[in-house]
Design a protein around this motif. Structure first.
Motif, PDB file in Angstrom:
ATOM      1  N   GLU A   3      -6.327   1.546  -9.543  1.00  0.00           N
ATOM      2  CA  GLU A   3      -5.489   0.414  -9.155  1.00  0.00           C
ATOM      3  C   GLU A   3      -5.419   0.259  -7.635  1.00  0.00           C
ATOM      4  OE1 GLU A   3      -1.681   0.849 -10.919  1.00  0.00           O
ATOM      5  OE2 GLU A   3      -2.389   0.716 -12.995  1.00  0.00           O
ATOM      6  N   MET A   4      -5.265   1.367  -6.944  1.00  0.00           N
ATOM      7  CA  MET A   4      -5.205   1.300  -5.493  1.00  0.00           C
ATOM      8  C   MET A   4      -6.525   0.817  -4.908  1.00  0.00           C
ATOM      9  SD  MET A   4      -4.299   4.253  -2.643  1.00  0.00           S
ATOM     10  CE  MET A   4      -3.441   5.187  -3.891  1.00  0.00           C
ATOM     11  N   LEU A   5      -7.616   1.256  -5.499  1.00  0.00           N
ATOM     12  CA  LEU A   5      -8.935   0.845  -5.028  1.00  0.00           C
ATOM     13  C   LEU A   5      -9.111  -0.667  -5.167  1.00  0.00           C
ATOM     14  CD1 LEU A   5     -11.561   2.069  -3.903  1.00  0.00           C
ATOM     15  CD2 LEU A   5     -12.389   2.250  -6.237  1.00  0.00           C
ATOM     16  N   GLN A   6      -8.729  -1.208  -6.290  1.00  0.00           N
ATOM     17  CA  GLN A   6      -8.847  -2.647  -6.498  1.00  0.00           C
ATOM     18  C   GLN A   6      -7.942  -3.422  -5.535  1.00  0.00           C
ATOM     19  OE1 GLN A   6      -7.951  -3.129 -10.669  1.00  0.00           O
ATOM     20  NE2 GLN A   6      -9.989  -2.467 -11.335  1.00  0.00           N
ATOM     21  N   TYR A   7      -6.726  -2.925  -5.319  1.00  0.00           N
ATOM     22  CA  TYR A   7      -5.804  -3.616  -4.427  1.00  0.00           C
ATOM     23  C   TYR A   7      -6.314  -3.615  -2.988  1.00  0.00           C
ATOM     24  CZ  TYR A   7      -1.680  -4.505  -1.578  1.00  0.00           C
ATOM     25  OH  TYR A   7      -0.818  -5.018  -0.645  1.00  0.00           O
ATOM     26  N   VAL A   8      -6.788  -2.486  -2.514  1.00  0.00           N
ATOM     27  CA  VAL A   8      -7.254  -2.381  -1.118  1.00  0.00           C
ATOM     28  C   VAL A   8      -8.458  -3.287  -0.889  1.00  0.00           C
ATOM     29  CG1 VAL A   8      -8.274  -0.808   0.565  1.00  0.00           C
ATOM     30  CG2 VAL A   8      -6.303  -0.078  -0.777  1.00  0.00           C
ATOM     31  N   ILE A   9      -9.376  -3.285  -1.820  1.00  0.00           N
ATOM     32  CA  ILE A   9     -10.578  -4.124  -1.671  1.00  0.00           C
ATOM     33  C   ILE A   9     -10.197  -5.605  -1.617  1.00  0.00           C
ATOM     34  CG2 ILE A   9     -12.700  -4.861  -2.804  1.00  0.00           C
ATOM     35  CD1 ILE A   9     -13.035  -2.007  -3.812  1.00  0.00           C
ATOM     36  N   LYS A  10      -9.263  -6.014  -2.463  1.00  0.00           N
ATOM     37  CA  LYS A  10      -8.853  -7.416  -2.495  1.00  0.00           C
ATOM     38  C   LYS A  10      -7.968  -7.769  -1.309  1.00  0.00           C
ATOM     39  CE  LYS A  10      -6.506 -10.807  -5.446  1.00  0.00           C
ATOM     40  NZ  LYS A  10      -5.812 -11.014  -6.731  1.00  0.00           N
ATOM     41  N   GLN A  11      -7.035  -6.902  -0.956  1.00  0.00           N
ATOM     42  CA  GLN A  11      -6.074  -7.191   0.104  1.00  0.00           C
ATOM     43  C   GLN A  11      -6.727  -7.285   1.468  1.00  0.00           C
ATOM     44  OE1 GLN A  11      -2.912  -7.939  -0.170  1.00  0.00           O
ATOM     45  NE2 GLN A  11      -2.288  -7.861   1.964  1.00  0.00           N
ATOM     46  N   TYR A  12      -7.699  -6.440   1.734  1.00  0.00           N
ATOM     47  CA  TYR A  12      -8.304  -6.364   3.067  1.00  0.00           C
ATOM     48  C   TYR A  12      -9.731  -6.914   3.099  1.00  0.00           C
ATOM     49  CZ  TYR A  12      -4.210  -3.490   3.814  1.00  0.00           C
ATOM     50  OH  TYR A  12      -2.923  -3.048   3.896  1.00  0.00           O
ATOM     51  N   GLY A  13     -10.125  -7.586   2.027  1.00  0.00           N
ATOM     52  CA  GLY A  13     -11.414  -8.263   2.035  1.00  0.00           C
ATOM     53  C   GLY A  13     -12.597  -7.350   2.205  1.00  0.00           C
ATOM     54  N   LEU A  14     -12.570  -6.192   1.551  1.00  0.00           N
ATOM     55  CA  LEU A  14     -13.670  -5.230   1.656  1.00  0.00           C
ATOM     56  C   LEU A  14     -14.678  -5.481   0.541  1.00  0.00           C
ATOM     57  CD1 LEU A  14     -11.568  -2.010   2.357  1.00  0.00           C
ATOM     58  CD2 LEU A  14     -12.587  -3.590   4.021  1.00  0.00           C
ATOM     59  N   GLU A  15     -15.904  -5.116   0.823  1.00  0.00           N
ATOM     60  CA  GLU A  15     -16.953  -5.250  -0.164  1.00  0.00           C
ATOM     61  C   GLU A  15     -17.032  -3.980  -1.001  1.00  0.00           C
ATOM     62  OE1 GLU A  15     -20.571  -6.182   1.764  1.00  0.00           O
ATOM     63  OE2 GLU A  15     -19.875  -8.104   2.575  1.00  0.00           O
ATOM     64  N   GLU A  16     -16.994  -4.136  -2.288  1.00  0.00           N
ATOM     65  CA  GLU A  16     -17.070  -2.986  -3.197  1.00  0.00           C
ATOM     66  C   GLU A  16     -18.537  -2.594  -3.389  1.00  0.00           C
ATOM     67  OE1 GLU A  16     -15.377  -1.582  -7.586  1.00  0.00           O
ATOM     68  OE2 GLU A  16     -15.183  -3.668  -6.894  1.00  0.00           O
ATOM     69  N   GLU A  17     -18.806  -1.336  -3.126  1.00  0.00           N
ATOM     70  CA  GLU A  17     -20.195  -0.845  -3.256  1.00  0.00           C
ATOM     71  C   GLU A  17     -20.442  -0.372  -4.671  1.00  0.00           C
ATOM     72  OE1 GLU A  17     -20.668   2.135  -0.318  1.00  0.00           O
ATOM     73  OE2 GLU A  17     -20.425   0.773   1.381  1.00  0.00           O
ATOM     74  N   ILE A  74       0.813  -1.206   0.000  1.00  0.00           N
ATOM     75  CA  ILE A  74       0.000   0.000   0.000  1.00  0.00           C
ATOM     76  C   ILE A  74       0.852   1.264   0.000  1.00  0.00           C
ATOM     77  CG2 ILE A  74      -0.211   0.201   2.525  1.00  0.00           C
ATOM     78  CD1 ILE A  74      -3.211   0.888   1.991  1.00  0.00           C
ATOM     79  N   ILE A  75       2.032   1.224   0.627  1.00  0.00           N
ATOM     80  CA  ILE A  75       2.881   2.405   0.659  1.00  0.00           C
ATOM     81  C   ILE A  75       3.384   2.747  -0.730  1.00  0.00           C
ATOM     82  CG2 ILE A  75       4.984   1.129   1.146  1.00  0.00           C
ATOM     83  CD1 ILE A  75       3.947   4.571   2.567  1.00  0.00           C
ATOM     84  N   GLY A  76       3.595   1.725  -1.584  1.00  0.00           N
ATOM     85  CA  GLY A  76       4.003   1.973  -2.965  1.00  0.00           C
ATOM     86  C   GLY A  76       2.899   2.642  -3.766  1.00  0.00           C
ATOM     87  N   TYR A  77       1.670   2.217  -3.537  1.00  0.00           N
ATOM     88  CA  TYR A  77       0.542   2.865  -4.211  1.00  0.00           C
ATOM     89  C   TYR A  77       0.408   4.325  -3.754  1.00  0.00           C
ATOM     90  CZ  TYR A  77      -1.140  -1.551  -6.159  1.00  0.00           C
ATOM     91  OH  TYR A  77      -1.267  -2.720  -6.876  1.00  0.00           O
ATOM     92  N   PHE A  78       0.646   4.569  -2.486  1.00  0.00           N
ATOM     93  CA  PHE A  78       0.580   5.947  -1.989  1.00  0.00           C
ATOM     94  C   PHE A  78       1.630   6.825  -2.682  1.00  0.00           C
ATOM     95  CE2 PHE A  78      -1.222   4.780   2.476  1.00  0.00           C
ATOM     96  CZ  PHE A  78      -2.449   4.556   1.892  1.00  0.00           C
ATOM     97  N   ALA A  79       2.852   6.313  -2.815  1.00  0.00           N
ATOM     98  CA  ALA A  79       3.928   7.091  -3.422  1.00  0.00           C
ATOM     99  C   ALA A  79       3.601   7.449  -4.865  1.00  0.00           C
ATOM    100  CB  ALA A  79       5.237   6.316  -3.333  1.00  0.00           C
ATOM    101  N   GLN A  80       3.096   6.496  -5.606  1.00  0.00           N
ATOM    102  CA  GLN A  80       2.737   6.752  -7.002  1.00  0.00           C
ATOM    103  C   GLN A  80       1.586   7.748  -7.103  1.00  0.00           C
ATOM    104  OE1 GLN A  80       4.470   5.592  -9.439  1.00  0.00           O
ATOM    105  NE2 GLN A  80       3.216   5.862 -11.285  1.00  0.00           N
ATOM    106  N   TYR A  81       0.615   7.587  -6.273  1.00  0.00           N
ATOM    107  CA  TYR A  81      -0.564   8.448  -6.288  1.00  0.00           C
ATOM    108  C   TYR A  81      -0.187   9.895  -5.957  1.00  0.00           C
ATOM    109  CZ  TYR A  81      -5.488   9.684  -5.327  1.00  0.00           C
ATOM    110  OH  TYR A  81      -6.741  10.249  -5.345  1.00  0.00           O
ATOM    111  N   GLU A  82       0.606  10.063  -4.902  1.00  0.00           N
ATOM    112  CA  GLU A  82       0.980  11.414  -4.478  1.00  0.00           C
ATOM    113  C   GLU A  82       1.945  12.073  -5.463  1.00  0.00           C
ATOM    114  OE1 GLU A  82       2.489  10.678  -0.603  1.00  0.00           O
ATOM    115  OE2 GLU A  82       0.519  10.885   0.383  1.00  0.00           O
ATOM    116  N   LYS A  83       2.772  11.279  -6.139  1.00  0.00           N
ATOM    117  CA  LYS A  83       3.688  11.853  -7.136  1.00  0.00           C
ATOM    118  C   LYS A  83       2.919  12.494  -8.285  1.00  0.00           C
ATOM    119  CE  LYS A  83       5.706   9.239 -10.132  1.00  0.00           C
ATOM    120  NZ  LYS A  83       6.581   8.216 -10.801  1.00  0.00           N
TER     121      LYS A  83
END
Length: 319
Positions: free
Chosen positions: A305-319, A211-220
């Protein structure tokens, strides 16, 4: 007979005997079995025996006042009975040590399980908020992309109109396009969840993830977009503002920025040189606008990309 009696009383000898009798009566003679005795004999002090001396000393000592006994003296002291402890077998000591070790380990494991549950719940709350923030950012970016694309088209049209001869130029439309190009849609990301997760990177749910890698790319890419926005704003203040104040009439400037049709094509002190200079300036503005549209698309891709990763990594339900 009476006469002899009186005479006898007046005799001096008789008076002497009577006086002695009275004297003895005053002295207090003791009567004995034989009659009146002589004077009482004096007491002779006998030597005191050791028993007598002890009795005398005891009687002569001053009285002692007994003090009240305190409660401390009256307290009973209980003594624990001394028990004979027999040495335990080595196996019993080993068993007790093993049981203590098991108890400590179970407590440690229970504490880790409880901490793990709390951390998982906290991570789930943060990632759920991150998903909401990314969705809000994506919606904002979609709007910015649409509006900046529209502004870019106005830039292109204005550049083409400014390259025509002044006598044939559509000054009414030029004024409207200049006002439309004098616009900018800023991006304000929802950085609350990202900042909170950065403060909790020690949690294994985040430290062991990408997740920290996704943050770095997003903020850049967000930083790159903000740079292009600053440049675009600077160009507008440097090139468009002077053209507006020097060549627009007040009435036409009001209508141009109020989304109303410009009343007429009248312009003040406009020359061909002014039109050519504005056309060159608009090229720079169009380049920055196109860069902004590119940056918006990059950020949208990062958010997706970050949204898909977070939902899959932490088992969240996509609304």
């Amino acid at each position: 007979m009476s006469t002899n009696h009186r005479k006898s009383t007046n005799n001096p000898a008789d008076k002497s005997v009577a006086g002695k009798a009275r004297t003895r009566s005053k002295v207090g003679p003791e009567q004995t079995e034989g009659g009146i005795s002589g004077p009482k004999p004096k007491k002779v002090n006998k030597p005191k025996t050791p028993a007598t001396v002890a009795t005398t000393v005891e009687t002569e000592q001053p009285l002692k006042i007994e003090e009240p006994k305190s409660d401390i003296k009256n307290m009973e002291v209980h003594h624990h009975p001394q028990l004979d402890h027999k040495p335990k077998p080595f196996k019993e000591y080993l068993l007790e040590g093993f049981m203590i070790f098991i108890a400590v380990m179970m407590g440690f494991i229970a504490e880790n399980i409880r901490e793990g549950i709390d951390n998982s719940e906290h991570a789930k709350q943060l990632t759920t908020q991150l998903v909401q923030d990314l969705k809000a950012d994506t919606a904002q970016l979609n709007t910015i992309a649409i509006e900046e694309t529209r502004i870019a088209k106005h830039n292109d049209t204005l550049i083409n109109l400014l390259q025509q001869p002044l006598g044939k130029a559509d000054t009414r439309r030029i004024q409207k396009l200049v006002a439309d190009s004098h616009s900018l849609w800023l991006f304000h990301p929802s950085a609350g969840a990202i900042a909170a997760i950065k403060n909790e990177l020690h949690l294994k749910q985040f430290s062991n993830s990408k997740i920290i890698g996704y943050f770095a790319q997003y903020e850049k890419h967000i930083e790159l977009l903000h740079t292009d926005q600053d440049v675009n704003l600077q160009y507008q203040r440097l090139y468009l503002d002077p053209f507006l104040t020097q060549h627009f009439t007040p009435a036409n400037m009001v209508t141009a920025f109020s989304n109303s049709p410009v009343a007429n094509g009248q312009m003040r002190d406009l020359t061909q040189r002014d039109m050519d200079q504005l056309a060159a300036d608009m090229v720079l503005i169009r380049i920055v606008t196109n860069n902004m549209i590119r940056d918006v698309e990059l950020i949208k891709g990062d958010a997706k990309e970050m949204l898909q990763y977070v939902i899959k990594q932490y088992g969240l339900e996509e609304e």
